[in-house]
Scaffold this active site. Structure first.
Site, PDB file in Angstrom:
ATOM      1  CG  ASP A 148      -2.199   0.854   0.947  1.00 47.36           C
ATOM      2  OD1 ASP A 148      -2.160   1.723   0.055  1.00 47.36           O
ATOM      3  OD2 ASP A 148      -3.204   0.682   1.655  1.00 47.36           O
TER       4      ASP A 148
HETATM    5  C1  NOJ Z   1      -4.124   3.917   0.364  1.00 43.88           C
HETATM    6  C2  NOJ Z   1      -5.295   2.994   0.430  1.00 43.88           C
HETATM    7  O1  NOJ Z   1      -5.224   2.195   1.597  1.00 43.88           O
HETATM    8  C3  NOJ Z   1      -5.405   2.099  -0.778  1.00 43.88           C
HETATM    9  O2  NOJ Z   1      -6.596   1.376  -0.692  1.00 43.88           O
HETATM   10  C4  NOJ Z   1      -5.336   2.901  -2.039  1.00 43.88           C
HETATM   11  O3  NOJ Z   1      -5.479   2.068  -3.164  1.00 43.88           O
HETATM   12  C5  NOJ Z   1      -4.024   3.651  -2.067  1.00 43.88           C
HETATM   13  N1  NOJ Z   1      -3.956   4.527  -0.927  1.00 43.88           N
HETATM   14  C6  NOJ Z   1      -3.835   4.451  -3.336  1.00 43.88           C
HETATM   15  O4  NOJ Z   1      -4.632   5.568  -3.324  1.00 43.88           O
END
Ligand code: NOJ
Length: 741
Positions: free
Chosen positions: A269
């Site tokens: 992530d």
């Molecule tokens: C953080 C989030 O937890 C995730 O779900 C998301 O895809 C990414 N940011 C990218 O924006």
């Protein structure tokens, strides 16, 4: 949806593997590391900002470039000007629609209509593909039992089986029949794993999930996504039982690669690799990069720690080159499978324009089918506008084009929204008295209460559009109090003093606690955040051009202290019952310690929720009768059929989501009191009866046992078919461990 989920997973096909290996053999270490690097681009400046790195082969994927010209130029630099011409993966959070915004995923799950969810994902993929996006970070398949958690909005709710069905539908919708089609994009199941179990529903908090629970509840939706062919998996921000998911080899290696044979990309992530240092398991960024890669992360989303440290880690022997090669092969294979080497650019001409009629129809249908009717006293709904009707339109969400879209809608535009007020204004026969009362859902200004009461008092009916603004749910937007925010409940109480019938339409990103308004309204329609087409969907439902058919994908608690409260709990050694519950007000003062029923309930809340999982009313009624099983006794490898007659006993043609619940009465580990194992949407005319059957396969009876591996379910089972989860399972059958004649 039947009880058995089949697997369509297949390993890399040989051609793809051979091509990926040929390419890999030509790559320098730095080019390999570049593929493992996904970077954020400042919108608009993307080519200036990243161009040199793309040309140098230092970037495998970009995130958050959505300008079509910028995407095209970056792709051109990658395929025409980098040494090996490897195209970019262009990623974006396309969570519930791209430009046409569909209901939030929790709302989509409330439709219990995987085919429609799949169509919605196709629309989202096709619209995103028009600008050159080829990878979405969706679906979020984190099972969620805590409505305080803001990301429950992005989830499919509390149930394993419903989660699996929705996961598969979305993955198949995004990826299409053919990955190389112009409108197909790669899916990403996230956040692996256990993220939905964050303590007290506080995003990013600790997750402690025993392996039995992990394997029985939290992992199966991911496995369904992998089996459906999802090309990628994203790790979670959270730690799991003491090991952060982004450095968790048990999850990434043992479960995902070895047990499930996943052959796509594992992606961290956002910055979650570097956060291993903040979690306190890595000493510094280099250590974090080493741990993440060794644990099994193939690509780092933003953070650049791989870019900065992998070369030296490889040279020092702290990361084996074989591991880097494995990661790069996974990445190249996904690019090859998507056909990006042949067709790197958006194929706009082959795709419908955004917001076309089909997209809007799908969005409207999903919004219609996701709304759950929770109360309808005296059959107040549907409203009859055959003759002129005076309608008070009240509340902060009647005309809130942005709020109705819900959380995390980067590319949605409030200007495209059709609000309930807009749709009501277009209807004939209505005299509207409009009073928003509040500027937004958290507003506590009561100065317009009298005006609202006057509107209601002079109308035949009052429609109250209540709920939460979109910013109150989603990532990092958790609430400890999940009542309607602001002074909305007070407004409802004030309006109750008029004699006008009240209809509440609640838009929210989570199950809210509604106990303080339910008694004060005559009808309540729970609409989640319905998206672009909220207006036509909700107004059709209110006036009976459509009939509510949504069912709760998550339990609605009576009060927040009951959380976690979910239907498929364990029986415990002391299960509560109406006879054992004692209410706090019934206890004598100065009473000595007594057994007080000695079962699992709260003195001030009992043990029942406000509304159970699977619940939802219609404008007609459905009766269930004559449940029977195809055999009283079967062998462990046999399937069994369960049937019930469902009769439309009311006066409207309508759809009902018929649900199958199963209980394994004795296991080697404690088993839930009931588990959803199948559902079917059926449409019945008034008076029509239909026998609805479900096949329960041996796979559907399997469960995770004491050794953390699946065991066949044997012994006595109980089953029920009904319209919600609060059904009594009183039809039984017996499964013999061996063969049975
Ligand atoms: C953080 C989030 O937890 C995730 O779900 C998301 O895809 C990414 N940011 C990218 O924006």
């Amino acid at each position: 949806m039947n009880a058995h989920l089949s697997s369509s997973h297949s390993p890399h096909d040989q051609r793809i593997t051979a091509q990926a290996q040929t390419l890999l053999a030509q790559m320098t270490l730095n080019e390999k590391i570049g593929q493992m690097n996904q970077v954020h681009a400042c919108d608009g400046f993307a080519p200036d900002y990243l161009g040199d790195e793309v040309r140098a082969g230092a970037i495998g994927s970009v995130i958050n470039v959505e300008d079509p010209a910028a995407i095209r130029e970056l792709q051109r630099l990658a395929v025409e000007e980098s040494r090996l011409g490897i195209p970019l993966l262009v990623g974006r959070d396309v969570i519930h629609g791209f430009r046409t915004i569909l209901p939030i995923p929790l709302g989509q799950a409330a439709s219990w209509n995987p085919l429609l969810i799949e169509r919605g994902a196709q629309v989202a993929a096709s619209e995103a593909a028009t600008v050159g996006i080829n990878w979405t970070f969706s679906p979020m398949v984190d099972l969620a039992r805590d409505p305080r958690w803001g990301r429950i909005a992005e989830s499919f709710g509390e149930d394993v089986f419903l989660n699996q069905c929705c996961t598969r539908a979305m993955v198949e919708g995004y990826q299409g029949n053919n990955l190389t089609d112009a409108g197909s994009i790669a899916a990403c199941v996230k956040h692996f794993a256990g993220y939905g179990a964050v303590e007290s529903g506080r995003d990013y908090a600790t997750t402690l999930v025993p392996e039995l629970e992990l394997r029985s509840v939290y992992l199966p939706p991911f496995q369904a996504g992998v089996d459906a062919g999802a090309l990628s998996v994203m790790t979670s921000f959270s730690d799991l039982n003491g090991v952060p998911a982004t450095g968790n080899a048990f999850l990434l290696r043992n479960v995902l690669r070895e047990e499930w044979q996943f052959d796509g990309i594992t992606l961290s992530d956002w910055d979650s690799v570097r956060q291993l240092t903040i979690h306190g398991v890595a000493e510094n960024e280099r250590d974090a990069a080493q741990q993440a890669v060794v644990a099994g992360v193939d690509m780092e989303m933003e953070g650049r720690s791989f870019l900065r440290h992998l070369e030296s880690l490889a040279n020092d022997g702290q990361v084996e080159i074989e591991r880097i090669d494995e990661a790069v092969l996974n990445i190249l294979s996904v690019k090859l499978k998507l056909g990006l080497f042949e067709q790197p650019y958006a194929r706009r001409d082959e795709l419908p324009p955004v917001l076309d009629g089909h997209a809007l129809n799908v969005a409207q249908e999903l919004a219609t089918q996701s709304a759950v009717l929770l109360k309808n006293d005296e059959a107040l709904l549907p409203l009859n506008s055959a003759k002129p009707l005076k309608v008070a339109v009240l509340g902060p969400l009647a005309d809130a084009p942005y709020e109705q879209l819900g959380t995390w809608i980067f590319d949605g535009d409030a200007n495209d929204s059709v609000t309930p007020l807009m749709t009501l204004r277009d209807r004939s026969n209505l005299a509207l008295a409009v009073e928003p009362v509040f500027a937004h859902s958290r507003d506590r200004d009561r100065s317009r209460f009298d005006a609202a009461a006057e509107c209601a008092a002079s109308s035949d009916v009052a429609l109250l559009f209540l709920g939460e603004e979109s910013i109150l749910s989603g990532e990092a937007h958790c609430r400890a109090n999940i009542d309607l925010p602001g002074a909305q409940a007070e407004l409802v109480a004030r309006l109750r003093q008029t004699q006008t019938p009240l209809v509440a339409v609640v838009m929210a990103g989570r199950p809210l606690t509604l106990s303080n308004i339910l008694g004060n309204v005559d009808a309540l329609l729970y609409a989640w955040h319905p998206g672009t087409m909220a207006g036509p969907a909700l107004v059709d439902l209110l006036f009976g051009e459509a009939v509510p058919s949504g069912k709760l994908p998550a339990t609605l608690p009576l009060m927040v202290g009951q959380i976690p409260i979910y239907y498929n709990q364990k029986n415990t050694g002391k299960p509560p019952s109406p006879e054992t519950v004692v209410h706090i007000d019934d206890i004598d003062t100065f009473a000595p310690q007594t057994s007080l029923g000695m079962t699992a309930f709260h003195l001030d809340a009992g043990y029942r929720p406000l509304f159970p999982f699977g619940f939802g009313l219609s404008y007609t009624t459905f009766d269930y009768s004559d449940t029977w099983v195809s055999a009283q006794q079967i062998a462990v490898d046999d399937s069994i059929t369960v049937s019930s007659t469902v009769t439309n006993s009311g006066g409207r043609e309508a759809e009902e989501v018929v649900q199958l619940y199963l209980r394994d009465k004795v296991g080697t580990v404690t088993r839930p009191v009931k588990e959803l194992k199948g559902f079917q949407r059926v449409r019945l005319r008034p008076g029509e009866a239909l026998e609805v059957s479900f096949v329960i396969t041996p796979e559907a009876r399997r469960f995770v046992g004491r050794q953390m591996v699946e065991e066949p379910g044997v012994g006595e089972f109980a089953v029920a078919i009904g319209g919600h989860s609060d059904v009594t399972l009183n039809t039984t059958f017996y499964v013999h461990p061996g063969s049975f004649d």
